[in-house]
Every structure is written in C-alpha cells, then in structure tokens.
Design a protein around this motif. Structure first.
Motif, PDB file in Angstrom:
ATOM      1  N   THR A 190      -0.790  -5.737   5.747  1.00 19.04           N
ATOM      2  CA  THR A 190      -0.323  -5.525   4.384  1.00 19.04           C
ATOM      3  C   THR A 190      -0.768  -6.739   3.582  1.00 19.04           C
ATOM      4  O   THR A 190      -0.821  -7.851   4.109  1.00 19.04           O
ATOM      5  N   THR A 191      -1.103  -6.516   2.334  1.00 18.79           N
ATOM      6  CA  THR A 191      -1.591  -7.637   1.542  1.00 18.79           C
ATOM      7  C   THR A 191      -1.420  -7.354   0.061  1.00 18.79           C
ATOM      8  O   THR A 191      -1.435  -6.206  -0.382  1.00 18.79           O
ATOM      9  N   HIS A 192      -1.212  -8.430  -0.699  1.00 17.71           N
ATOM     10  CA  HIS A 192      -1.227  -8.337  -2.153  1.00 17.71           C
ATOM     11  C   HIS A 192      -2.606  -8.687  -2.700  1.00 17.71           C
ATOM     12  O   HIS A 192      -2.870  -8.499  -3.885  1.00 17.71           O
ATOM     13  N   TYR A 193      -3.474  -9.214  -1.827  1.00 14.48           N
ATOM     14  CA  TYR A 193      -4.821  -9.576  -2.245  1.00 14.48           C
ATOM     15  C   TYR A 193      -5.728  -8.358  -2.034  1.00 14.48           C
ATOM     16  O   TYR A 193      -6.149  -8.076  -0.918  1.00 14.48           O
ATOM     17  N   ILE A 194      -6.006  -7.644  -3.116  1.00 11.27           N
ATOM     18  CA  ILE A 194      -6.784  -6.420  -2.983  1.00 11.27           C
ATOM     19  C   ILE A 194      -8.171  -6.720  -2.423  1.00 11.27           C
ATOM     20  O   ILE A 194      -8.732  -5.940  -1.651  1.00 11.27           O
ATOM     21  N   GLU A 195      -8.734  -7.895  -2.791  1.00 12.10           N
ATOM     22  CA  GLU A 195     -10.069  -8.217  -2.285  1.00 12.10           C
ATOM     23  C   GLU A 195     -10.058  -8.377  -0.775  1.00 12.10           C
ATOM     24  O   GLU A 195     -11.079  -8.206  -0.102  1.00 12.10           O
ATOM     25  N   GLU A 196      -8.889  -8.702  -0.207  1.00 10.50           N
ATOM     26  CA  GLU A 196      -8.759  -8.828   1.235  1.00 10.50           C
ATOM     27  C   GLU A 196      -8.968  -7.467   1.898  1.00 10.50           C
ATOM     28  O   GLU A 196      -9.696  -7.341   2.888  1.00 10.50           O
ATOM     29  N   ALA A 197      -8.329  -6.446   1.358  1.00 10.50           N
ATOM     30  CA  ALA A 197      -8.503  -5.097   1.889  1.00 10.50           C
ATOM     31  C   ALA A 197      -9.924  -4.608   1.669  1.00 10.50           C
ATOM     32  O   ALA A 197     -10.529  -3.976   2.542  1.00 10.50           O
ATOM     33  N   GLU A 198     -10.476  -4.917   0.489  1.00 12.08           N
ATOM     34  CA  GLU A 198     -11.832  -4.476   0.176  1.00 12.08           C
ATOM     35  C   GLU A 198     -12.848  -5.144   1.101  1.00 12.08           C
ATOM     36  O   GLU A 198     -13.852  -4.539   1.491  1.00 12.08           O
ATOM     37  N   GLU A 199     -12.582  -6.371   1.491  1.00 11.58           N
ATOM     38  CA  GLU A 199     -13.486  -7.124   2.350  1.00 11.58           C
ATOM     39  C   GLU A 199     -13.427  -6.647   3.797  1.00 11.58           C
ATOM     40  O   GLU A 199     -14.447  -6.558   4.484  1.00 11.58           O
ATOM     41  N   MET A 200     -12.220  -6.332   4.294  1.00 10.99           N
ATOM     42  CA  MET A 200     -12.051  -6.167   5.733  1.00 10.99           C
ATOM     43  C   MET A 200     -11.748  -4.760   6.212  1.00 10.99           C
ATOM     44  O   MET A 200     -12.139  -4.377   7.308  1.00 10.99           O
ATOM     45  N   ALA A 201     -11.024  -3.980   5.437  1.00  8.51           N
ATOM     46  CA  ALA A 201     -10.440  -2.750   5.965  1.00  8.51           C
ATOM     47  C   ALA A 201     -11.474  -1.654   6.187  1.00  8.51           C
ATOM     48  O   ALA A 201     -12.452  -1.529   5.452  1.00  8.51           O
ATOM     49  N   ASP A 202     -11.228  -0.833   7.212  1.00  8.12           N
ATOM     50  CA  ASP A 202     -11.996   0.386   7.428  1.00  8.12           C
ATOM     51  C   ASP A 202     -11.362   1.528   6.642  1.00  8.12           C
ATOM     52  O   ASP A 202     -12.065   2.350   6.066  1.00  8.12           O
ATOM     53  N   ARG A 203     -10.020   1.560   6.660  1.00  6.72           N
ATOM     54  CA  ARG A 203      -9.299   2.579   5.894  1.00  6.72           C
ATOM     55  C   ARG A 203      -8.202   1.921   5.076  1.00  6.72           C
ATOM     56  O   ARG A 203      -7.701   0.852   5.428  1.00  6.72           O
ATOM     57  N   ILE A 204      -7.812   2.623   4.013  1.00 10.05           N
ATOM     58  CA  ILE A 204      -6.799   2.126   3.085  1.00 10.05           C
ATOM     59  C   ILE A 204      -5.671   3.142   2.993  1.00 10.05           C
ATOM     60  O   ILE A 204      -5.916   4.350   2.869  1.00 10.05           O
ATOM     61  N   GLY A 205      -4.438   2.657   3.040  1.00  9.18           N
ATOM     62  CA  GLY A 205      -3.281   3.485   2.747  1.00  9.18           C
ATOM     63  C   GLY A 205      -2.528   2.853   1.589  1.00  9.18           C
ATOM     64  O   GLY A 205      -2.342   1.637   1.578  1.00  9.18           O
ATOM     65  N   VAL A 206      -2.143   3.659   0.616  1.00  8.32           N
ATOM     66  CA  VAL A 206      -1.360   3.159  -0.524  1.00  8.32           C
ATOM     67  C   VAL A 206       0.011   3.799  -0.465  1.00  8.32           C
ATOM     68  O   VAL A 206       0.136   5.034  -0.418  1.00  8.32           O
ATOM     69  N   ILE A 207       1.058   2.961  -0.448  1.00  6.02           N
ATOM     70  CA  ILE A 207       2.433   3.435  -0.386  1.00  6.02           C
ATOM     71  C   ILE A 207       3.158   3.020  -1.654  1.00  6.02           C
ATOM     72  O   ILE A 207       2.927   1.920  -2.180  1.00  6.02           O
ATOM     73  N   ASN A 208       3.989   3.915  -2.177  1.00  4.00           N
ATOM     74  CA  ASN A 208       4.749   3.617  -3.390  1.00  4.00           C
ATOM     75  C   ASN A 208       6.066   4.378  -3.339  1.00  4.00           C
ATOM     76  O   ASN A 208       6.087   5.573  -3.049  1.00  4.00           O
ATOM     77  N   HIS A 209       7.156   3.677  -3.575  1.00  2.61           N
ATOM     78  CA  HIS A 209       8.493   4.278  -3.519  1.00  2.61           C
ATOM     79  C   HIS A 209       8.720   5.026  -2.211  1.00  2.61           C
ATOM     80  O   HIS A 209       9.292   6.121  -2.201  1.00  2.61           O
ATOM     81  N   GLY A 210       8.253   4.442  -1.105  1.00  2.00           N
ATOM     82  CA  GLY A 210       8.522   5.004   0.207  1.00  2.00           C
ATOM     83  C   GLY A 210       7.668   6.184   0.605  1.00  2.00           C
ATOM     84  O   GLY A 210       7.885   6.798   1.653  1.00  2.00           O
ATOM     85  N   GLU A 211       6.673   6.535  -0.215  1.00  2.00           N
ATOM     86  CA  GLU A 211       5.807   7.664   0.086  1.00  2.00           C
ATOM     87  C   GLU A 211       4.354   7.216   0.117  1.00  2.00           C
ATOM     88  O   GLU A 211       3.936   6.404  -0.715  1.00  2.00           O
ATOM     89  N   LEU A 212       3.586   7.778   1.060  1.00  2.00           N
ATOM     90  CA  LEU A 212       2.156   7.495   1.109  1.00  2.00           C
ATOM     91  C   LEU A 212       1.463   8.278  -0.002  1.00  2.00           C
ATOM     92  O   LEU A 212       1.497   9.509  -0.028  1.00  2.00           O
ATOM     93  N   VAL A 213       0.839   7.543  -0.915  1.00  3.46           N
ATOM     94  CA  VAL A 213       0.134   8.169  -2.027  1.00  3.46           C
ATOM     95  C   VAL A 213      -1.232   8.678  -1.583  1.00  3.46           C
ATOM     96  O   VAL A 213      -1.665   9.766  -1.959  1.00  3.46           O
ATOM     97  N   VAL A 214      -1.910   7.880  -0.780  1.00  7.63           N
ATOM     98  CA  VAL A 214      -3.237   8.265  -0.296  1.00  7.63           C
ATOM     99  C   VAL A 214      -3.535   7.490   0.982  1.00  7.63           C
ATOM    100  O   VAL A 214      -3.076   6.359   1.152  1.00  7.63           O
ATOM    101  N   VAL A 215      -4.260   8.115   1.892  1.00  9.12           N
ATOM    102  CA  VAL A 215      -4.816   7.460   3.086  1.00  9.12           C
ATOM    103  C   VAL A 215      -6.261   7.923   3.175  1.00  9.12           C
ATOM    104  O   VAL A 215      -6.524   9.121   3.266  1.00  9.12           O
ATOM    105  N   GLU A 216      -7.180   6.972   3.115  1.00  3.56           N
ATOM    106  CA  GLU A 216      -8.586   7.365   3.015  1.00  3.56           C
ATOM    107  C   GLU A 216      -9.485   6.256   3.546  1.00  3.56           C
ATOM    108  O   GLU A 216      -9.131   5.078   3.507  1.00  3.56           O
ATOM    109  N   ASP A 217     -10.642   6.656   4.074  1.00  3.55           N
ATOM    110  CA  ASP A 217     -11.695   5.692   4.385  1.00  3.55           C
ATOM    111  C   ASP A 217     -12.015   4.886   3.128  1.00  3.55           C
ATOM    112  O   ASP A 217     -12.095   5.453   2.033  1.00  3.55           O
TER     113      ASP A 217
END
Length: 309
Positions: A190-217
C-alpha cells in the motif's frame, strides 16, 4: 496455478458501527507485485490486517497459499511477512537479535547464512550489532523489512514502506522489492506515493470506502483509462473554435493561441490523423505541437472522484 491469496466476500464492521470493508473479492497471483491504492480511511490497512491475522473479519474467507487464515492460522501466517507502517520494534535489542528472534517466532530452524544475506541485501550488515534505538528512521524501516523476511515468507505485505524515508532509500527499497519478485516472493504494497506503484507494480487495485473500485493490470489500466492531450500552437490565434469542429473535444488556451485536443490513449492514431486532416480543411495552421499523457496519479484521482460521486 491457483492464486497465492484468494479473498471472497470479505467484510469488516467495527463495534462503533463503521463498516471498513464491504464484500471484497480479490485474487493475487503468485510472484506479482500488487499495489493497493486508496485515500486515508479507504480500508487498505484493515484488509492487510485481516489477511495477516491481526484483525478478525466480520464475514468472508481468505486463503493464503492454500491455507484458510481462520482455520489454519499457523500454516497461513507462516507464509506471510508483514512490514507495518509504524516504526515499532525492540528499541534496545541489537539488529541481529531482533531478526533472529523473528525467525524463531515462526518455528524456523536457525539459519545464520539466510539472516546474513537478508541484512546484506538491506545494507544492514554493518549495523547488525547496533541497538535499534540508535538507528535512523530509514534504517529502522529496513530492520522491519529484515524481520518480515527472516522466516522466508512467500508473501510479503508492505504497508506504506517508504513513508518518511528519503529518495535514495526509497529507490533502494524499490530495487529490493524487484529482487524479491525475481526470487518468487509475492509482494503486496500500500502506498500514498502513486509514482511508487507506477514504477513497481504489475497490477493495481484501488479501494475506496471499503469497496474495490478497480483491479487491473497496470499497463492495461493506463491504456483504458488514460487520456492524452495534444497542444497545437497556432500560426494565427482563434477567437473561437469553428462550428465545423464542434464535435471534437477541443479547447482554446492562451487567448486562442493554443488549441488543445484531448483524446483516449486507445484512439491515438485515428484521432490525431482525423484532427490534422480537419484542421487543414478549415485552413488552420500550427507551428508547434506538444503531447502529454495522464499519469497513474491522474487516473487514481479520477477513479476516487467517480466512486465518491
């Protein structure tokens, strides 16, 4: 191969009535780096805490490397390493003693060679006899990672791993995480640094108010939801956009001197070709152009705003 983490119908409601998680379904694949993004209070830490056995779920199931975290707690927990946000550790222990103790907690036999490798990989070997209280914040963060890796987990959770650390240490940690992935470890951060996810992650999940908004490569997400802008500096400023071009997503900027065209990344080739052809038909010439593309941060902000709306 089956996912290394499988989450189904996971909910968490605290005694206060606050519902932190609302029916989360998520599969995390073996050997991937998965970034979980979301604003403060979105449910990121609650989700991690349930998988790691720190918080009990209200309902739902979680399998960690095939083991149910409730019925097979010891087996599931032995597969998981957790690096928490907070810098809580044994202040007056030496680095070596803290890491050795963490390995023993999971019933693993002593393995000084493995612990030495972990400390060397984290640039901690020369600090192995130092008291943790005497270390800098960045070094304490490295000690937490070393403790999490001491029992050789197949799953590593990093909860805000680079919070409060300098840029150099952040890049060191990125390199370490890539190395873990290459050795087969699944990393969830988990990170607040978006560039961290953009640099390293294979997939991204976005959660808001306890619900997964999107999970995608990551690349698919940026391709599907990303926008591009083409800014054309005109030979002659326009007072307004011609009626014949009213169907295009065009805006004027800099007192009519710049024409801005916004389009989907997927429609790049056909969109630009059609635009330039139609500008020529209207006798509009340009002397310079500049393109820009939305970042993962732009997409994240857009998704969260849509979820709130």
């Amino acid at each position: 191969m089956p996912p290394i983490i499988s989450i189904r119908g996971l909910t968490k409601t605290y005694a206060s009535g606050f519902q932190a998680l609302k029916g989360v379904d998520l599969d995390i694949e073996r050997g991937e780096i998965f970034a979980l993004l979301g604003p403060n209070g979105a449910g990121k830490t609650t989700l991690i805490s349930i998988v790691c056995g720190i918080v009990n779920a209200s309902s739902g199931t979680v399998l960690a490397d095939g083991h149910d975290i409730a019925r097979e707690y010891r087996a599931a927990r032995s597969k998981i390493g957790l690096v928490p946000q907070e810098l809580h550790t044994e202040a007056f222990e030496s680095v070596w003693a803290a890491v050795r103790f963490s390995r023993g907690l999971f019933g693993r036999k002593p393995d000084p060679a493995h612990l030495e490798k972990v400390l060397r990989d984290l640039s901690l070997w020369d600090k192995k006899d130092s008291k943790i209280a005497a270390l800098s914040g960045g070094m304490k963060r490295r000690v937490l990672i070393a403790k999490a890796l001491a029992h050789e987990p197949s799953i590593l959770f990093l909860d805000e791993p680079t919070a409060g650390v300098d840029v150099e240490l952040r890049h060191d940690m990125w390199n370490m995480v890539r190395g873990l992935r290459e050795r087969g470890t699944t990393v969830i951060l988990t990170t607040h640094y978006i560039e961290e996810a953009e640099e390293m992650a294979d997939r991204i999940g976005v959660i808001n108010h306890g619900e997964l908004v999107v999970v995608e490569d990551k690349h698919t997400l940026m391709r599907k939801l990303g926008k591009k802008q083409l800014a054309l500096t005109l030979q002659q400023p326009l007072a307004e956009i011609p009626a014949a071009l009213a169907d295009l997503p065009l805006e004027l900027a800099q007192d009519g001197a710049v024409l801005v065209y916004t389009f989907d990344v997927q429609a790049e080739e056909t969109g630009i070709a059609a635009l330039l052809r139609r500008l020529g038909e209207q006798g509009i010439d340009f002397k310079d152009l500049h393109s820009s593309e939305s970042s993962l941060e732009d997409i994240f902000v857009s998704l969260v705003r849509e979820a709130r709306a």
